[in-house]
Design a protein around this motif. Structure first.
Motif, PDB file in Angstrom:
ATOM      1  N   GLU A 104     -36.244 -20.573   6.717  1.00 60.47           N
ATOM      2  CA  GLU A 104     -34.857 -20.951   7.012  1.00 60.47           C
ATOM      3  C   GLU A 104     -33.993 -20.856   5.751  1.00 60.47           C
ATOM      4  OE1 GLU A 104     -35.045 -24.876   8.675  1.00 60.47           O
ATOM      5  OE2 GLU A 104     -36.246 -24.196  10.386  1.00 60.47           O
ATOM      6  N   GLN A 105     -34.533 -21.317   4.639  1.00 65.91           N
ATOM      7  CA  GLN A 105     -33.785 -21.264   3.386  1.00 65.91           C
ATOM      8  C   GLN A 105     -33.601 -19.831   2.918  1.00 65.91           C
ATOM      9  OE1 GLN A 105     -36.102 -24.001   1.022  1.00 65.91           O
ATOM     10  NE2 GLN A 105     -34.933 -25.762   1.752  1.00 65.91           N
ATOM     11  N   ALA A 106     -34.563 -18.965   3.196  1.00 58.30           N
ATOM     12  CA  ALA A 106     -34.409 -17.544   2.860  1.00 58.30           C
ATOM     13  C   ALA A 106     -33.245 -16.952   3.649  1.00 58.30           C
ATOM     14  CB  ALA A 106     -35.705 -16.786   3.144  1.00 58.30           C
ATOM     15  N   GLU A 107     -33.105 -17.340   4.901  1.00 61.22           N
ATOM     16  CA  GLU A 107     -31.985 -16.844   5.704  1.00 61.22           C
ATOM     17  C   GLU A 107     -30.654 -17.363   5.145  1.00 61.22           C
ATOM     18  OE1 GLU A 107     -29.742 -14.713   7.977  1.00 61.22           O
ATOM     19  OE2 GLU A 107     -31.905 -14.433   7.821  1.00 61.22           O
ATOM     20  N   GLN A 108     -30.618 -18.604   4.680  1.00 56.89           N
ATOM     21  CA  GLN A 108     -29.406 -19.142   4.050  1.00 56.89           C
ATOM     22  C   GLN A 108     -29.064 -18.342   2.796  1.00 56.89           C
ATOM     23  OE1 GLN A 108     -30.309 -23.260   3.361  1.00 56.89           O
ATOM     24  NE2 GLN A 108     -30.227 -23.803   5.529  1.00 56.89           N
ATOM     25  N   LEU A 109     -30.071 -17.980   2.027  1.00 60.00           N
ATOM     26  CA  LEU A 109     -29.861 -17.184   0.818  1.00 60.00           C
ATOM     27  C   LEU A 109     -29.341 -15.789   1.184  1.00 60.00           C
ATOM     28  CD1 LEU A 109     -30.126 -17.434  -2.245  1.00 60.00           C
ATOM     29  CD2 LEU A 109     -32.467 -16.597  -2.022  1.00 60.00           C
ATOM     30  N   ARG A 110     -29.898 -15.209   2.251  1.00 56.64           N
ATOM     31  CA  ARG A 110     -29.397 -13.902   2.709  1.00 56.64           C
ATOM     32  C   ARG A 110     -27.939 -14.002   3.157  1.00 56.64           C
ATOM     33  NH1 ARG A 110     -34.641 -13.753   4.864  1.00 56.64           N
ATOM     34  NH2 ARG A 110     -35.919 -12.213   3.782  1.00 56.64           N
ATOM     35  N   GLU A 111     -27.595 -15.087   3.813  1.00 52.29           N
ATOM     36  CA  GLU A 111     -26.201 -15.292   4.241  1.00 52.29           C
ATOM     37  C   GLU A 111     -25.278 -15.374   3.026  1.00 52.29           C
ATOM     38  OE1 GLU A 111     -22.921 -15.413   6.400  1.00 52.29           O
ATOM     39  OE2 GLU A 111     -24.912 -15.043   7.251  1.00 52.29           O
ATOM     40  N   GLN A 112     -25.720 -16.058   1.996  1.00 53.61           N
ATOM     41  CA  GLN A 112     -24.923 -16.109   0.756  1.00 53.61           C
ATOM     42  C   GLN A 112     -24.777 -14.713   0.154  1.00 53.61           C
ATOM     43  OE1 GLN A 112     -22.937 -18.611   0.476  1.00 53.61           O
ATOM     44  NE2 GLN A 112     -23.609 -19.451  -1.482  1.00 53.61           N
ATOM     45  N   ALA A 113     -25.843 -13.923   0.203  1.00 51.45           N
ATOM     46  CA  ALA A 113     -25.784 -12.555  -0.324  1.00 51.45           C
ATOM     47  C   ALA A 113     -24.790 -11.716   0.471  1.00 51.45           C
ATOM     48  CB  ALA A 113     -27.173 -11.914  -0.295  1.00 51.45           C
ATOM     49  N   ARG A 114     -24.789 -11.874   1.801  1.00 49.12           N
ATOM     50  CA  ARG A 114     -23.830 -11.141   2.632  1.00 49.12           C
ATOM     51  C   ARG A 114     -22.397 -11.568   2.309  1.00 49.12           C
ATOM     52  NH1 ARG A 114     -28.268 -11.552   6.314  1.00 49.12           N
ATOM     53  NH2 ARG A 114     -27.550 -13.545   7.116  1.00 49.12           N
ATOM     54  N   ARG A 115     -22.192 -12.854   2.119  1.00 47.71           N
ATOM     55  CA  ARG A 115     -20.860 -13.362   1.775  1.00 47.71           C
ATOM     56  C   ARG A 115     -20.413 -12.799   0.422  1.00 47.71           C
ATOM     57  NH1 ARG A 115     -18.849 -19.362   0.356  1.00 47.71           N
ATOM     58  NH2 ARG A 115     -16.649 -18.965   0.622  1.00 47.71           N
ATOM     59  N   LEU A 116     -21.303 -12.801  -0.550  1.00 53.46           N
ATOM     60  CA  LEU A 116     -20.994 -12.250  -1.864  1.00 53.46           C
ATOM     61  C   LEU A 116     -20.656 -10.764  -1.759  1.00 53.46           C
ATOM     62  CD1 LEU A 116     -20.782 -12.506  -4.930  1.00 53.46           C
ATOM     63  CD2 LEU A 116     -23.269 -12.118  -5.038  1.00 53.46           C
ATOM     64  N   ALA A 117     -21.427 -10.033  -0.960  1.00 49.22           N
ATOM     65  CA  ALA A 117     -21.169  -8.598  -0.791  1.00 49.22           C
ATOM     66  C   ALA A 117     -19.762  -8.365  -0.239  1.00 49.22           C
ATOM     67  CB  ALA A 117     -22.219  -7.981   0.122  1.00 49.22           C
ATOM     68  N   LEU A 118     -19.345  -9.164   0.736  1.00 48.75           N
ATOM     69  CA  LEU A 118     -17.994  -9.031   1.297  1.00 48.75           C
ATOM     70  C   LEU A 118     -16.926  -9.328   0.249  1.00 48.75           C
ATOM     71  CD1 LEU A 118     -18.407 -10.624   4.840  1.00 48.75           C
ATOM     72  CD2 LEU A 118     -17.963  -8.213   4.299  1.00 48.75           C
ATOM     73  N   LEU A 119     -17.137 -10.402  -0.504  1.00 50.20           N
ATOM     74  CA  LEU A 119     -16.166 -10.757  -1.543  1.00 50.20           C
ATOM     75  C   LEU A 119     -16.064  -9.661  -2.596  1.00 50.20           C
ATOM     76  CD1 LEU A 119     -16.963 -14.546  -1.995  1.00 50.20           C
ATOM     77  CD2 LEU A 119     -14.933 -13.557  -0.893  1.00 50.20           C
ATOM     78  N   LEU A 120     -17.189  -9.109  -2.993  1.00 49.94           N
ATOM     79  CA  LEU A 120     -17.176  -8.037  -3.985  1.00 49.94           C
ATOM     80  C   LEU A 120     -16.526  -6.778  -3.420  1.00 49.94           C
ATOM     81  CD1 LEU A 120     -20.716  -8.507  -5.558  1.00 49.94           C
ATOM     82  CD2 LEU A 120     -18.504  -9.063  -6.607  1.00 49.94           C
ATOM     83  N   GLN A 121     -16.768  -6.514  -2.155  1.00 51.56           N
ATOM     84  CA  GLN A 121     -16.184  -5.338  -1.515  1.00 51.56           C
ATOM     85  C   GLN A 121     -14.664  -5.474  -1.435  1.00 51.56           C
ATOM     86  OE1 GLN A 121     -17.557  -4.775   2.485  1.00 51.56           O
ATOM     87  NE2 GLN A 121     -16.924  -2.644   2.551  1.00 51.56           N
ATOM     88  N   GLU A 122     -14.196  -6.697  -1.221  1.00 54.39           N
ATOM     89  CA  GLU A 122     -12.755  -6.950  -1.141  1.00 54.39           C
ATOM     90  C   GLU A 122     -12.104  -7.053  -2.515  1.00 54.39           C
ATOM     91  OE1 GLU A 122     -12.451 -10.504   1.147  1.00 54.39           O
ATOM     92  OE2 GLU A 122     -13.166  -9.569   2.991  1.00 54.39           O
ATOM     93  N   GLY A 123     -12.928  -7.052  -3.555  1.00 53.96           N
ATOM     94  CA  GLY A 123     -12.401  -7.166  -4.902  1.00 53.96           C
ATOM     95  C   GLY A 123     -12.042  -8.580  -5.314  1.00 53.96           C
ATOM     96  N   ARG A 124     -12.531  -9.575  -4.552  1.00 56.01           N
ATOM     97  CA  ARG A 124     -12.248 -10.972  -4.903  1.00 56.01           C
ATOM     98  C   ARG A 124     -13.192 -11.458  -5.988  1.00 56.01           C
ATOM     99  NH1 ARG A 124     -11.686 -14.068   0.844  1.00 56.01           N
ATOM    100  NH2 ARG A 124     -10.135 -12.709   1.770  1.00 56.01           N
ATOM    101  N   ARG A 125     -12.732 -12.487  -6.657  1.00 57.91           N
ATOM    102  CA  ARG A 125     -13.557 -13.108  -7.693  1.00 57.91           C
ATOM    103  C   ARG A 125     -13.957 -14.493  -7.281  1.00 57.91           C
ATOM    104  NH1 ARG A 125     -12.068 -11.385 -13.539  1.00 57.91           N
ATOM    105  NH2 ARG A 125     -11.898  -9.195 -13.200  1.00 57.91           N
TER     106      ARG A 125
END
Length: 125
Positions: A104-125
């Motif tokens: 379950e915690q691995a899935e939470q970590l993957r969700e954080q990675a997906r969120r980070l990927a979106l932020l980086l793709q949008e150019g947000r900091r």
């Protein structure tokens, strides 16, 4: 098949105690202990995570058996789990529960990675 190994452990309360080691036991036994504290230990199995600074140990597990323990649970083989600086004797159901939570915690970590990927793709900091 290897021949059974026996060791002699010097105890503070029962003198020399001879015992047979399970196949998985490293053969290293602490001397000058109380008989109830005699234990068979398997090799440490560290679970590590990769970090920018290199691998970091998250958990350590090891098979263990304490044939003379006053706690009957410890008289059958179990896995000792080190979290932080503390060890937690754990049976099969406990290990399965830990594995479920880690998944379950691995899935939470993957969700954080997906969120980070979106932020980086949008150019947000």
């Amino acid at each position: 098949m290897t021949a059974p190994r026996t060791v002699t452990v010097q105890t503070l309360d029962h003198g020399a105690v001879e015992l047979r080691c399970p196949d998985w036991c490293t053969g290293e036994h602490e001397q000058d202990v109380h008989r109830e504290d005699i234990s068979h230990l398997g090799p440490d199995q560290p679970l590590t995570l990769p970090t920018r600074g290199g691998p970091v140990t998250n958990l350590v597990t090891a098979l263990e058996l304490r044939p003379y323990a006053t706690d009957l649970f410890l008289r059958t083989v179990f896995v000792n789990v080190e979290i932080g600086a503390d060890w937690y004797p754990t049976g099969l159901a406990g290990l399965e529960a830990m594995a479920d939570v880690l998944a379950e915690q691995a899935e939470q970590l993957r969700e954080q990675a997906r969120r980070l990927a979106l932020l980086l793709q949008e150019g947000r900091r």
